[in-house]
Design an enzyme around this catalytic site. Structure first.
Site, PDB file in Angstrom:
ATOM      1  N   GLU A  76       0.755  -0.932  -0.334  1.00 41.34           N
ATOM      2  CA  GLU A  76       0.386  -0.024  -0.280  1.00 41.34           C
ATOM      3  C   GLU A  76       1.313   1.519   0.005  1.00 41.34           C
ATOM      4  O   GLU A  76       2.078   1.137   0.630  1.00 41.34           O
ATOM      5  CB  GLU A  76      -0.914   0.143   1.288  1.00 41.34           C
ATOM      6  CG  GLU A  76      -2.312   1.366   0.796  1.00 41.34           C
ATOM      7  CD  GLU A  76      -2.444   0.829   2.631  1.00 41.34           C
ATOM      8  OE1 GLU A  76      -3.132  -0.239   3.012  1.00 41.34           O
ATOM      9  OE2 GLU A  76      -3.193   1.732   3.758  1.00 41.34           O
ATOM     10  N   ASP A 129      -5.530   9.305   9.947  1.00 41.93           N
ATOM     11  CA  ASP A 129      -4.112   9.142  10.002  1.00 41.93           C
ATOM     12  C   ASP A 129      -3.714   9.981  11.633  1.00 41.93           C
ATOM     13  O   ASP A 129      -3.919  10.996  12.286  1.00 41.93           O
ATOM     14  CB  ASP A 129      -3.048   9.658   9.230  1.00 41.93           C
ATOM     15  CG  ASP A 129      -3.051   8.641   8.152  1.00 41.93           C
ATOM     16  OD1 ASP A 129      -3.304   7.413   8.090  1.00 41.93           O
ATOM     17  OD2 ASP A 129      -3.643   9.565   6.858  1.00 41.93           O
TER      18      ASP A 129
END
Ligand SMILES: Cc1ncc(COP(=O)(O)O)c(C=O)c1O
Lengths: 264, 386
Positions: A53, A64
């Site tokens: 990824e 995040d």
């Protein structure tokens, strides 16, 4: 840079590995963070990844935690753009499918068709857009499909059963089970919600089921994979990169998780 | 600006609900809870009663005699500076705190720029016995020190945010991250008409009391509807609430953005913070930092309904520079004895500039004075302009 590499089908690759009894490992690397990041992509791939990824850094990454916020900030500061990350990710021949991981605005701003085409032409097999839920995904799904690009949708611990089934039907490549209610980042212990999401997903879909967010080490990966088909590991690797560990040192962590998974 | 929810949270091609899957169920729950509450006479009467006997509503519409004469127009100020906590923000927060109780949640999470929304949220949390965490950019923590202390005094936890530009946009990011992890017991008390559906609709409805009151007050005072209705625009809540009261009249609607954060004027369509709207961004789609003297307008985006009103032409958006704003800030104090918030001074700056030009002499202008300027006094004092 033009890539003539035809992207491998993500779903075929993952399904066939799973059907051989292999547990799937997908490491995450922030694109554009560190000069030798394409080398890191290849190194983690060669250390036993089934796909990698690649994060395309965004200015406002709301899903995040601190580690990936920081790697994203540094990558942007170093001049990374969506185009440069897509173009450079496969430079060092990782040899496994690549999945772009980013936020919707970057695809939207480029133009969905253009972004999908650019991803495909750069050798990417799929994309994850962290803030694009099923209900808003129609235009993107069409653009991605036209380029044979898989779209990996997310399922959260709070997703109700009926919605979970609809997400699995629309997802391709694999389905991403979010292991914890929270943003990316390491967790001391495997959360019960991760196991729960994996169980619920395995009960409704034949797609490969991978669990990410909060998966931190080989032990956690191994116990999750008693149910899930695989795991995604990101912050645990990027934290080491932030601490200036080399690509080889980080790849060794990936190899350790691989060995853990293979031991079963 | 009908009262009911826009379909799929869309205002034309703007709006929507672009959030991580983890937050989708919470947004759906909130949409349903608000739709039910807003149609429930008991909820409405509780909300209105609290705004009246706790919040000080209705706020007056004040005719500015000296400044009107100077400008050659008839200027009426909708006095949100006189509402409890000193701005329009309380209207929204009382509604959301009541909803939080109704949904059985126990904690409020909020972002704040100028600190006014943070103070209002901390106030409502105290009033309803809820826990409260407020995220505020480090830059704003410094320039709005007084409000930081007020929030702490009220029992809220203030968490400074260092990421990005350390202003409002980053505080929103951090509040959303908190909410992703706390959604089970926490409600995200968003401070403006932005974010994912149902926020832009819900917050506008909770702020329409400003416009509804002002429209009635203007008719009583002048016998007719105004020619111009003017409000400052950060995310756009005081403007949206104000415009809601006048959208069906002949009045020209004008939103005034900060020159360094003028998303309607300089922005491009994007999808950030849960909504499709206009954002100041680069060619790749990275969001740029806004720059404004006023923390409350220091945001590179704008609520989706404003993008829609701009595109449809029903409202017009302009901007005011920091220098023009400081002039207006001082002028209102010296002519009318009212020190406005720097945010609100943007609206006044445009009116002062355009009176006799774009605003023909003799026009009636209703201007929403969204807040009082006490919080800005220290910052302006440091500039040494007086
Ligand atoms: C007094 C005042 N006016 C206006 C604003 C801007 O917000 P909005 O555009 O949502 O009204 C703020 C925000 O902090 C404020 O404190």
């Amino acid at each position: 840079m033009t890539q003539t590499l035809a992207p491998q089908s993500l779903e075929e690759t993952l399904r066939s590995a799973r059907d051989r009894g292999k547990k799937l490992l997908v490491p995450y690397v922030t694109g554009g963070f560190g000069d030798d990041w394409p080398h890191l992509v290849a190194a983690v791939a060669h250390a036993g990844a089934d796909a990698v990824e690649v994060g395309i850094p965004f200015s406002d990454p709301v899903m995040d935690g601190p580690v990936i916020q920081e790697t994203s900030r540094l990558a942007l500061q170093a001049g990374a753009t969506p185009s440069s990350v897509l173009a450079d990710a496969a430079r060092e021949q990782p040899g496994v499918p690549l999945v772009a991981m980013t936020y919707y605005n970057l695809a939207f701003r480029a133009g969905l068709e253009r972004f999908a085409a650019q991803s495909h032409d750069s050798g990417f097999s799929g994309a994850i857009l962290a803030d694009l839920p099923l209900d808003e995904a129609g235009p993107w799904l069409a653009a991605a499909q036209a380029q044979s690009l898989a779209t990996i949708l997310l399922v959260a611990p709070t997703t109700p059963p009926e919605r979970m089934e609809r997400i699995c039907k629309a997802s391709s490549g694999f389905v991403y089970g979010v292991g914890v209610m929270g943003v990316t980042g390491e967790r001391d212990a495997l959360s019960r919600s991760a196991v729960e999401v994996a169980k619920r997903l395995k009960a409704v879909t034949d797609l490969p089921v991978l669990i990410g967010v909060g998966v931190t080490d080989a032990d956690q990966a191994r116990s999750l994979c008693e149910i899930a088909d695989g795991v995604i590991v990101g912050s645990a690797l990027m934290r080491r990169r932030l601490a200036n560990q080399s690509a080889e040192e980080v790849a060794e962590v990936v190899a350790g998780i691989r060995r853990g998974l293979d031991r079963g | 600006m009908a009262h009911h929810a826009p379909e799929e949270g869309r205002f034309g091609r703007f709006g929507g609900r672009f959030v991580p899957e983890s937050l989708v169920p919470a947004c759906q729950e909130l949409e349903e809870a608000f739709a039910n509450a807003w149609a429930d006479p008991e909820f409405l009467s509780t909300y209105r009663r609290i705004l009246a006997d706790y919040g000080g509503r209705p706020t007056p519409l004040t005719e500015c005699r000296r400044l009107s004469e100077q400008l050659g127009i008839r200027l009426l100020l909708k006095r949100e500076d006189l509402a409890h906590t000193g701005s329009h923000k309380l209207n929204n927060v009382i509604g959301q705190a009541l909803l939080t109780k109704r949904m059985g949640k126990t904690r409020l999470v909020a972002e704040t720029g100028a600190g006014q929304h943070g103070v209002a949220t901390a106030t409502a949390a105290a009033l309803f016995g809820l826990q409260c965490t407020v995220y505020m950019g480090e830059t704003d923590v410094r320039r709005q020190e007084l409000n930081v202390f007020r929030m702490r005094l009220l029992g809220a936890e203030v968490r400074p945010v260092n990421s990005g530009s350390a202003t409002l946009k980053d505080a929103i990011n951090e509040a959303m991250r908190d909410w992703v992890g706390s959604v089970e017991d926490s409600h995200y008390c968003l401070g403006s008409v932005m974010g994912p559906h149902p926020y832009p609709w819900m917050v506008r409805e909770l702020q329409r009391v400003v416009g509804d009151e002002a429209a009635g007050q203007c008719r009583s005072a002048t016998g007719e509807d105004p020619d111009f209705v003017v409000a400052c625009v950060g995310g756009g809540s005081n403007a949206a609430g104000t415009f809601a009261g006048f959208v069906d009249t002949k009045a020209a609607l004008v939103g005034v953005e900060a020159a360094g954060g003028a998303a309607v004027t300089n922005g491009v369509l994007g999808v950030v913070h849960g909504m499709a709207s206009l954002f100041i961004q680069d060619d790749a789609g990275q969001i740029l930092e806004a720059h404004s003297i006023s923390a409350g307008l220091d945001y590179p985006g704008v609520g989706p309904e404003h993008s829609f009103l701009a595109e449809s032409g029903r409202a017009k958006y302009v901007s005011a520079s920091d220098a023009e704003v400081l002039d207006a800030f001082v002028a209102l104090g010296r002519t009318e004895g009212i020190v406005p918030a720097l945010e609100s001074a943007h609206a006044l700056a445009w009116v002062m500039k355009e009176a006799g030009r774009e605003i023909p002499s003799g026009s009636t202008v209703v201007l929403t004075l969204s807040g009082r300027g006490d919080k800005d006094v220290a910052q302006v004092m440091e500039m040494g302009i007086i």
